[in-house]
Scaffold this motif. Structure first.
Motif, PDB file in Angstrom:
ATOM      1  N   LEU A   1     -15.365   7.641 -58.708  1.00 42.59           N
ATOM      2  CA  LEU A   1     -13.912   7.485 -58.801  1.00 42.59           C
ATOM      3  C   LEU A   1     -13.262   8.748 -59.363  1.00 42.59           C
ATOM      4  O   LEU A   1     -12.201   9.180 -58.899  1.00 42.59           O
ATOM      5  N   THR A   2     -13.924   9.345 -60.364  1.00 39.87           N
ATOM      6  CA  THR A   2     -13.395  10.577 -60.948  1.00 39.87           C
ATOM      7  C   THR A   2     -13.384  11.706 -59.922  1.00 39.87           C
ATOM      8  O   THR A   2     -12.431  12.478 -59.822  1.00 39.87           O
ATOM      9  N   ALA A   3     -14.482  11.796 -59.134  1.00 40.89           N
ATOM     10  CA  ALA A   3     -14.572  12.837 -58.111  1.00 40.89           C
ATOM     11  C   ALA A   3     -13.507  12.641 -57.040  1.00 40.89           C
ATOM     12  O   ALA A   3     -12.881  13.605 -56.571  1.00 40.89           O
ATOM     13  N   GLN A   4     -13.293  11.376 -56.643  1.00 38.43           N
ATOM     14  CA  GLN A   4     -12.263  11.099 -55.638  1.00 38.43           C
ATOM     15  C   GLN A   4     -10.875  11.467 -56.150  1.00 38.43           C
ATOM     16  O   GLN A   4     -10.053  12.030 -55.420  1.00 38.43           O
ATOM     17  N   ALA A   5     -10.633  11.160 -57.434  1.00 43.40           N
ATOM     18  CA  ALA A   5      -9.334  11.510 -58.019  1.00 43.40           C
ATOM     19  C   ALA A   5      -9.155  13.023 -58.064  1.00 43.40           C
ATOM     20  O   ALA A   5      -8.073  13.547 -57.784  1.00 43.40           O
ATOM     21  N   GLY A   6     -10.230  13.744 -58.404  1.00 39.07           N
ATOM     22  CA  GLY A   6     -10.151  15.200 -58.439  1.00 39.07           C
ATOM     23  C   GLY A   6      -9.900  15.786 -57.065  1.00 39.07           C
ATOM     24  O   GLY A   6      -9.101  16.722 -56.914  1.00 39.07           O
ATOM     25  N   HIS A   7     -10.574  15.225 -56.056  1.00 37.53           N
ATOM     26  CA  HIS A   7     -10.364  15.692 -54.675  1.00 37.53           C
ATOM     27  C   HIS A   7      -8.935  15.414 -54.238  1.00 37.53           C
ATOM     28  O   HIS A   7      -8.298  16.253 -53.588  1.00 37.53           O
TER      29      HIS A   7
ATOM     30  N   ARG B   1      -0.776  23.189 -40.990  1.00 36.08           N
ATOM     31  CA  ARG B   1      -1.482  22.436 -39.944  1.00 36.08           C
ATOM     32  C   ARG B   1      -2.880  22.042 -40.397  1.00 36.08           C
ATOM     33  O   ARG B   1      -3.370  20.950 -40.081  1.00 36.08           O
ATOM     34  N   ILE B   2      -3.534  22.918 -41.149  1.00 32.69           N
ATOM     35  CA  ILE B   2      -4.897  22.638 -41.622  1.00 32.69           C
ATOM     36  C   ILE B   2      -4.873  21.594 -42.739  1.00 32.69           C
ATOM     37  O   ILE B   2      -5.662  20.639 -42.735  1.00 32.69           O
ATOM     38  N   GLU B   3      -3.972  21.782 -43.708  1.00 35.71           N
ATOM     39  CA  GLU B   3      -3.945  20.899 -44.869  1.00 35.71           C
ATOM     40  C   GLU B   3      -3.342  19.532 -44.544  1.00 35.71           C
ATOM     41  O   GLU B   3      -3.700  18.537 -45.163  1.00 35.71           O
ATOM     42  N   GLY B   4      -2.415  19.504 -43.565  1.00 36.44           N
ATOM     43  CA  GLY B   4      -1.784  18.244 -43.219  1.00 36.44           C
ATOM     44  C   GLY B   4      -0.730  17.848 -44.246  1.00 36.44           C
ATOM     45  O   GLY B   4      -0.401  18.625 -45.151  1.00 36.44           O
ATOM     46  N   PRO B   5      -0.217  16.613 -44.104  1.00 34.41           N
ATOM     47  CA  PRO B   5      -0.467  15.672 -43.017  1.00 34.41           C
ATOM     48  C   PRO B   5       0.292  16.056 -41.744  1.00 34.41           C
ATOM     49  O   PRO B   5       1.108  16.980 -41.772  1.00 34.41           O
ATOM     50  N   GLU B   6       0.059  15.334 -40.678  1.00 32.74           N
ATOM     51  CA  GLU B   6       0.645  15.670 -39.393  1.00 32.74           C
ATOM     52  C   GLU B   6       2.169  15.604 -39.424  1.00 32.74           C
ATOM     53  O   GLU B   6       2.852  16.398 -38.780  1.00 32.74           O
TER      54      GLU B   6
ATOM     55  N   ALA C   1      -2.405  19.505 -54.449  1.00 30.04           N
ATOM     56  CA  ALA C   1      -2.001  20.843 -54.891  1.00 30.04           C
ATOM     57  C   ALA C   1      -2.015  21.828 -53.728  1.00 30.04           C
ATOM     58  O   ALA C   1      -1.131  22.682 -53.611  1.00 30.04           O
ATOM     59  N   ALA C   2      -3.031  21.714 -52.861  1.00 28.38           N
ATOM     60  CA  ALA C   2      -3.123  22.617 -51.710  1.00 28.38           C
ATOM     61  C   ALA C   2      -1.952  22.406 -50.761  1.00 28.38           C
ATOM     62  O   ALA C   2      -1.388  23.381 -50.221  1.00 28.38           O
ATOM     63  N   ARG C   3      -1.564  21.169 -50.546  1.00 26.18           N
ATOM     64  CA  ARG C   3      -0.435  20.886 -49.662  1.00 26.18           C
ATOM     65  C   ARG C   3       0.877  21.382 -50.265  1.00 26.18           C
ATOM     66  O   ARG C   3       1.747  21.890 -49.558  1.00 26.18           O
ATOM     67  N   ARG C   4       1.009  21.241 -51.579  1.00 25.11           N
ATOM     68  CA  ARG C   4       2.214  21.751 -52.238  1.00 25.11           C
ATOM     69  C   ARG C   4       2.295  23.269 -52.098  1.00 25.11           C
ATOM     70  O   ARG C   4       3.346  23.816 -51.763  1.00 25.11           O
ATOM     71  N   GLU C   5       1.196  23.945 -52.345  1.00 26.93           N
ATOM     72  CA  GLU C   5       1.182  25.412 -52.240  1.00 26.93           C
ATOM     73  C   GLU C   5       1.458  25.871 -50.809  1.00 26.93           C
ATOM     74  O   GLU C   5       2.164  26.858 -50.584  1.00 26.93           O
TER      75      GLU C   5
END
Length: 218
Positions: free
Chosen positions: A39-45, A104-109, A51-55
Motif C-alpha cells: 500500500l505504501t509503494a502504491q501510494a508513493g507511485h 502524451r506519455i504521462e497522460g491522462p488522455e 507530480a510528473a503530470r503536474r510538471e
C-alpha cells in the motif's frame, strides 16, 4: 502470544495439524507487513505520477505562453524574419511540441487531447503571423527599392506571392504599388483576437489539469 492470536489459531484448526502457534502468528504478521508495504509503494507511485503530470503540464503552459509572446513579437516587428516557414515553426513551437509529447506519455488522455487542441491552434496562429510578417517585410523591400530594375523587386514580389496572404490583392498591388514609394498597410487579420482564442484554450487546459489533480488527491 496475544490472546486474540491464540484464539484465531485454535479456530483455524492449524494447531491440530501440528503447526507451531508462533509460526502461524509470525506468518500472519509478515503477510500484514507485506500488505502495508504494498500500500505504501502504491501510494508513493501514485504521488510520483501525480507530480510528473503536474510538471509536464507546467512545462507545456510555459512553452505555450512563450510561443504566444513570440507570435506577438513577430506581428509587431517590421524586420525580416526567416525566409522559410519551417525554421519559424521549429523555433517558435519546438518547446511546445516537446512538452506536449511528455503530456502524451504521462497522460491522462483527457489532458493530452486538450493540450493537442492548444498546440494545433498555436501552430495555425504562428504560420498566419509568419506569412503576414513575410508579406509585410517584402512590401517594405519594394518600397525601399531604387526602382523597377532593382534586383530586390522580383524577389519581393515572389515572396509576397509565396505567402498567399495577399493573393486576392496581388494584381491590384502590381498595378498600383509604386516601387520606391510609400509603404502600404496590410489589413490586420485579427492577431489579437486569435491570440486571445489560444489563451482561452490554454486556460481550459489549466482548469482541466487542476480538476484532474484534485480528483487524484481524494
Amino acid at each position: 502470544m496475544q490472546t486474540e492470536a491464540i484464539a484465531a489459531l485454535a479456530a483455524s484448526g492449524a494447531a491440530g495439524l501440528g503447526v507451531p502457534a508462533a509460526l502461524i502468528v509470525g506468518l500472519r504478521q509478515a503477510r500484514a507487513a507485506h500488505h502495508a508495504a504494498e500500500l505504501t509503494a502504491q501510494a508513493g507511485h501514485h504521488q510520483a505520477r501525480k507530480a510528473a503530470r503536474r510538471e509536464a503540464a507546467v512545462g507545456f503552459v510555459l512553452a505555450a505562453e512563450a510561443a504566444l509572446d513570440e507570435c506577438l513579437r513577430m506581428y509587431e516587428s517590421k524586420d525580416p524574419i526567416e525566409d522559410y516557414l519551417s525554421p519559424i515553426e521549429k523555433r517558435v513551437l519546438g518547446n511546445v511540441s516537446r512538452t506536449f509529447t511528455v503530456i502524451r506519455i504521462e497522460g491522462p488522455e483527457e489532458l493530452a487531447q486538450k493540450a493537442k487542441v492548444v498546440r494545433l491552434a498555436l501552430g495555425d496562429l504562428t504560420m498566419r503571423v509568419a506569412r503576414r510578417q513575410r508579406a509585410s517585410a517584402a512590401l517594405g523591400e519594394l518600397c525601399e527599392a531604387s526602382g523597377p530594375d532593382d534586383p530586390r523587386v522580383n524577389a519581393a514580389w515572389q515572396a509576397i506571392a509565396d505567402t498567399g496572404v495577399l493573393t486576392p490583392l496581388l494584381g491590384t498591388l502590381r498595378t498600383h504599388l509604386r516601387v520606391g514609394g510609400p509603404r502600404p498597410v496590410i489589413k490586420p487579420f485579427g492577431m489579437l483576437d486569435a491570440r486571445e482564442d489560444v489563451r482561452n484554450l490554454l486556460t481550459a487546459f489549466i482548469e482541466a489539469v487542476r480538476t484532474h489533480l484534485d480528483e487524484t488527491t481524494r
